[in-house]
Design an enzyme around this catalytic site. Structure first.
Site, PDB file in Angstrom:
ATOM      1  N   LEU A 124       0.848  -1.193   0.000  1.00 55.38           N
ATOM      2  CA  LEU A 124       0.000   0.000   0.000  1.00 55.38           C
ATOM      3  C   LEU A 124       0.888   1.249   0.000  1.00 55.38           C
ATOM      4  O   LEU A 124       1.663   1.474   0.923  1.00 55.38           O
ATOM      5  CB  LEU A 124      -0.926   0.009   1.220  1.00 55.38           C
ATOM      6  CG  LEU A 124      -2.125   0.952   1.152  1.00 55.38           C
ATOM      7  CD1 LEU A 124      -3.175   0.559   2.198  1.00 55.38           C
ATOM      8  CD2 LEU A 124      -1.764   2.412   1.341  1.00 55.38           C
ATOM      9  N   HIS A 142       7.632   1.610  11.609  1.00 59.76           N
ATOM     10  CA  HIS A 142       8.214   2.847  11.098  1.00 59.76           C
ATOM     11  C   HIS A 142       7.260   4.003  11.393  1.00 59.76           C
ATOM     12  O   HIS A 142       6.034   3.830  11.380  1.00 59.76           O
ATOM     13  CB  HIS A 142       8.430   2.707   9.590  1.00 59.76           C
ATOM     14  CG  HIS A 142       9.226   3.805   8.958  1.00 59.76           C
ATOM     15  ND1 HIS A 142       8.697   5.054   8.714  1.00 59.76           N
ATOM     16  CD2 HIS A 142      10.501   3.842   8.517  1.00 59.76           C
ATOM     17  CE1 HIS A 142       9.619   5.811   8.142  1.00 59.76           C
ATOM     18  NE2 HIS A 142      10.722   5.102   8.016  1.00 59.76           N
TER      19      HIS A 142
END
Length: 336
Positions: free
Chosen positions: A126, A230
């Site tokens: 994505l 992240h």
């Protein structure tokens, strides 16, 4: 209007541009232009129902601005991972250590290389461009994957897994990779990333250890990033948790990022969706995601609709974007 649709070979230039802007650590897009073209070709075959073996089927989606025709994002659904190409992760396990003679009892954590998600469906890849941010594009792309699965459950696994990007610094370096994986591979993070995306992963089986890697032997900086997402993926993790995904102590072998999974029947978007018939009526107007509920030429938009019993009333723009007419079936998820 933003529309999610099945990818086609003509998207190659847009797909290549998206891959180039994704940056370090985006394994599935870290491949050559020819490999991206192959992804699009295989995806067309999958959507058309021309691939019989689920383990060979991967469905690539594109996010398109219907006014400009520009492609602004992408996402993918792999029907069954870990069968022909191993889907390797580290499983963090707890081992009990005890000695009556030494009067010691404690637990130690260790990582083992596993392929525990074999046969599961994977959602991933994505990525949306800067031009699409702030328009709800990421969530639209994420949820579209589950309505795609709902269009033909027989083509997908009973469990869905999602891999989240781990912690990488501003220079593209992963402290996890440098201390855990690199000593076995003797290559850079980017090299390992590209090989994982473009090969059958035999190199991982050849080079990675089959024995446990004890977590207590790793530097604190490495232990701190294990299972962490992240900074740019925090919202993606929250959305996965909203859908029903859970983290079961599996981490990526390259950057230590978390893997999360969920039974298909518990995925919120899919379980809350329903199939309706396009028609006319006077129902209450609500915001919803609407898909064509067919894999061939799959399309999805977010729009205002009216619900009149089992009848779905679409506006002209949405109906044209979806290519639906009166009497057609559509899958609907109402924004809650």
């Amino acid at each position: 209007m933003l529309m999610v649709r099945s990818a086609r070979s003509a998207d190659h230039s847009s797909f290549t541009a998206l891959a180039a802007s994704a940056g370090t650590g985006f394994t599935s897009l870290a491949v050559s232009a020819d490999a991206l073209a192959e992804k699009l070709s295989r995806s067309e075959q999958a959507f058309a129902g021309q691939i019989d073996d689920r383990s060979d089927a991967a469905y690539q989606l594109m996010l398109e601005d219907t006014e400009t025709g520009k492609v602004l994002g992408t996402a993918a659904v792999k029907a069954a991972v870990g069968i022909k190409k191993p889907y390797f992760d580290f499983k963090i396990m707890t081992f009990a250590q005890a000695s009556r003679e030494a009067n010691r009892r404690f637990d130690m954590e260790a990582m083992m290389l596993v392929n525990d998600f074999a046969g599961c469906t994977e959602v991933g890849s994505l990525f949306v461009s800067d031009a699409a941010r702030g328009r709800g594009a990421g969530r639209l792309m994420a949820q579209s994957r589950y309505l795609l699965i709902g269009a033909d459950r027989s083509r997908f696994g009973s469990r869905v897994v999602a891999e989240l990007r781990g912690v990488v610094d501003e220079h593209g370096e992963s402290v996890f990779f440098n201390h855990v994986t690199r000593p076995f591979f003797r290559m850079t993070f980017d090299e390992a990333d590209r090989m994982s995306a473009s090969t059958d992963n035999q190199f991982i089986l050849d080079l990675m250890p089959t024995h446990p890697i004890y977590v207590d032997h790793l530097p604190p900086a490495v232990r701190e990033v294990m299972g962490r997402t992240h900074a740019q993926g925090v919202n993606a993790r929250k959305l996965l948790e909203w859908e029903g995904y859970e983290y079961h102590r599996y981490v990526d072998i390259f950057d230590g990022g978390p893997l999360m999974d969920c039974p298909v029947e518990r995925i919120r978007t899919l379980s809350e969706s329903r199939v309706m018939t396009v028609g006319t009526g006077q129902g209450e107007r609500v915001e919803a995601m609407v898909s064509t509920d067919r894999l061939e030429d799959f399309r999805l938009v977010r729009c205002d609709v009216a619900l009149d019993g089992e009848i779905l009333v679409l506006g002209d723009d949405a109906r044209r974007a979806l290519g639906l007419t009166k009497g057609d079936a559509a899958r609907v998820w109402v924004n809650s």
